[in-house]
Design a protein around this motif. Structure first.
Motif, PDB file in Angstrom:
ATOM      1  N   SER A 183      31.212  -7.057  30.309  1.00  0.00           N
ATOM      2  CA  SER A 183      32.560  -6.431  30.271  1.00  0.00           C
ATOM      3  C   SER A 183      33.633  -7.421  30.168  1.00  0.00           C
ATOM      4  O   SER A 183      34.582  -7.290  29.203  1.00  0.00           O
ATOM      5  N   HIS A 184      33.494  -8.560  30.564  1.00  0.00           N
ATOM      6  CA  HIS A 184      34.425  -9.539  30.255  1.00  0.00           C
ATOM      7  C   HIS A 184      34.402 -10.110  29.092  1.00  0.00           C
ATOM      8  O   HIS A 184      35.384 -10.406  28.638  1.00  0.00           O
ATOM      9  N   VAL A 214      36.391  -7.804  26.773  1.00  0.00           N
ATOM     10  CA  VAL A 214      37.910  -7.918  26.942  1.00  0.00           C
ATOM     11  C   VAL A 214      38.364  -8.966  26.144  1.00  0.00           C
ATOM     12  O   VAL A 214      39.210  -9.144  25.349  1.00  0.00           O
ATOM     13  N   GLU A 254      47.436 -13.813  31.163  1.00  0.00           N
ATOM     14  CA  GLU A 254      46.142 -12.829  30.522  1.00  0.00           C
ATOM     15  C   GLU A 254      45.003 -13.890  30.093  1.00  0.00           C
ATOM     16  O   GLU A 254      43.866 -13.687  30.606  1.00  0.00           O
ATOM     17  N   TYR A 256      35.600  -2.181  32.275  1.00  0.00           N
ATOM     18  CA  TYR A 256      35.342  -2.914  33.575  1.00  0.00           C
ATOM     19  C   TYR A 256      34.777  -1.784  34.616  1.00  0.00           C
ATOM     20  O   TYR A 256      33.901  -2.353  35.331  1.00  0.00           O
ATOM     21  N   GLU A 282      48.061  -6.405  33.909  1.00  0.00           N
ATOM     22  CA  GLU A 282      47.951  -5.666  32.639  1.00  0.00           C
ATOM     23  C   GLU A 282      49.266  -4.612  32.811  1.00  0.00           C
ATOM     24  O   GLU A 282      49.774  -4.285  31.925  1.00  0.00           O
ATOM     25  N   THR A 329      44.701  -2.153  24.166  1.00  0.00           N
ATOM     26  CA  THR A 329      43.815  -3.061  25.128  1.00  0.00           C
ATOM     27  C   THR A 329      44.112  -2.908  26.612  1.00  0.00           C
ATOM     28  O   THR A 329      42.934  -2.694  27.353  1.00  0.00           O
ATOM     29  N   ASN A 338      44.485   1.001  35.633  1.00  0.00           N
ATOM     30  CA  ASN A 338      44.754  -0.237  36.130  1.00  0.00           C
ATOM     31  C   ASN A 338      45.073  -0.338  37.799  1.00  0.00           C
ATOM     32  O   ASN A 338      44.558  -1.059  38.330  1.00  0.00           O
ATOM     33  N   SER A 356      44.147  -6.807  36.348  1.00  0.00           N
ATOM     34  CA  SER A 356      44.500  -5.439  36.347  1.00  0.00           C
ATOM     35  C   SER A 356      46.073  -5.248  36.640  1.00  0.00           C
ATOM     36  O   SER A 356      46.780  -4.536  36.072  1.00  0.00           O
ATOM     37  N   ASN A 401      40.848  -1.769  29.013  1.00  0.00           N
ATOM     38  CA  ASN A 401      40.329  -2.627  30.109  1.00  0.00           C
ATOM     39  C   ASN A 401      39.679  -1.838  31.178  1.00  0.00           C
ATOM     40  O   ASN A 401      38.515  -2.168  31.619  1.00  0.00           O
TER      41      ASN A 401
END
Length: 310
Positions: free
Chosen positions: A239-240, A243, A107, A286, A66, A278, A38, A63, A282
């Motif tokens: 990608s989104h 997640v 988030e 991404y 996260e 998770t 991240n 990120s 991520n």
């Protein structure tokens, strides 16, 4: 509030000392990889001017969020693997509870904002620069950070005012509100109802917003005449969406279904998935399918190697 409890004991994953050491090593490595992955995305967004667009600015903030999210729980969990007492103070427990769930709310709100950004970019491409201005993007970034902390003040305040005068053992690795309320020796029916209502409104509301956004995106993409155009549009959302599915699938399993239907160990595993696994996945999700992000990450690695050599 009449409390005789000054601290709580987090049982975590009960096992032998040898297994505890294995857990410590595994989650230490997981935590370090999460921070590295991240942080790399944050640095890529900061250092590469090509990524100074709303989509990547939101990703960079997500990120960094996260990093904050995992840091609220994992260091304490690692310390407990090495501890015989596994204690956390009363105040420390509620501070962890507040920040963990506030960052979790942030988030979800950020996932909504990112879905809204993709909706504007794909459904209204000609008007996108005029709508997603620097002013709006900055406002959305601020909203994404502040919303969770404001939203979760009431549930945390209500649960912290309950009386705790009996057992102080929490069969979990974090200060989760459900076992906390179960330990209370005061009547907490109203608090439970308010907390459950907040959870349902928050999770269902944000999920429906994302669902509507991507439904409109899909209809818009299907109207694109060329196959190459469709692939490009879907690739910016894949990608989104991955997640979103990982995040909402796990938290809805945990907090929407009745707690009585889930064994304690399953509750711990589900919480472990959305709070530790998770955030680790991520950065991979991404970066693997995004050419711009992969190019920016390579630049970050080159800068790091150059700085080490000098």
């Amino acid at each position: 509030m009449d409390n005789s409890v000054s601290h709580f004991i987090l049982l975590g994953f009960f096992s032998s000392w040898e297994i505890q050491m294995v857990y410590f090593v595994v989650f230490s490595v997981t935590y370090m990889l999460t921070l590295m992955g991240n942080t790399a995305i944050v640095c890529a967004v900061l250092w590469d001017r090509h990524l100074h667009t709303p989509m990547y600015i939101l990703l960079g903030n997500f990120s960094f969020l996260e990093i904050c999210y995992v840091t609220t729980t994992v260091p304490n969990m690692l310390a407990n693997f090495l501890s015989e007492t596994k204690t956390i103070t009363f105040i420390g427990c509620f501070v962890q509870f507040y920040f963990f769930f506030s960052f979790g709310c942030d988030e979800a709100f950020y996932l909504c904002i990112m879905a809204f950004d993709r909706y504007l970019a794909i459904c209204h491409p000609l008007h996108y620069p005029a709508i997603m201005t620097t002013y709006l993007c900055t406002g959305l970034v601020a909203f994404g950070w502040l919303s969770g902390f404001i939203f979760f003040i009431i549930p945390v305040a209500l649960i912290s005012q309950l009386s705790f005068c009996g057992s102080n053992i929490i069969d979990h690795f974090i200060c989760d509100p459900v076992p906390l309320m179960a330990l209370s020796c005061s009547k907490s029916h109203a608090t439970k109802i308010i907390y459950s209502t907040f959870n349902i409104i928050f999770m269902v509301g944000t999920f429906i917003f994302i669902l509507i956004s991507y439904t409109l995106v899909i209809f818009s993409v299907l109207r694109i005449p060329s196959a190459a155009g469709k692939r490009k549009a879907f690739s910016t959302c894949a990608s989104h969406l991955t997640v979103v599915i990982l995040f909402f699938g796990s938290i809805m399993t945990m907090y929407v279904r009745p707690v009585s239907e889930k064994p304690l160990e399953l509750q711990k595993l589900v919480t472990l998935f959305y709070s530790v696994i998770t955030p680790l996945l991520n950065p991979l999700i991404y970066s693997l399918r995004n050419k711009d992000m992969k190019a920016a990450l390579r630049k970050v690695l080159v800068i790091k190697r150059t700085s080490h050599k000098t």
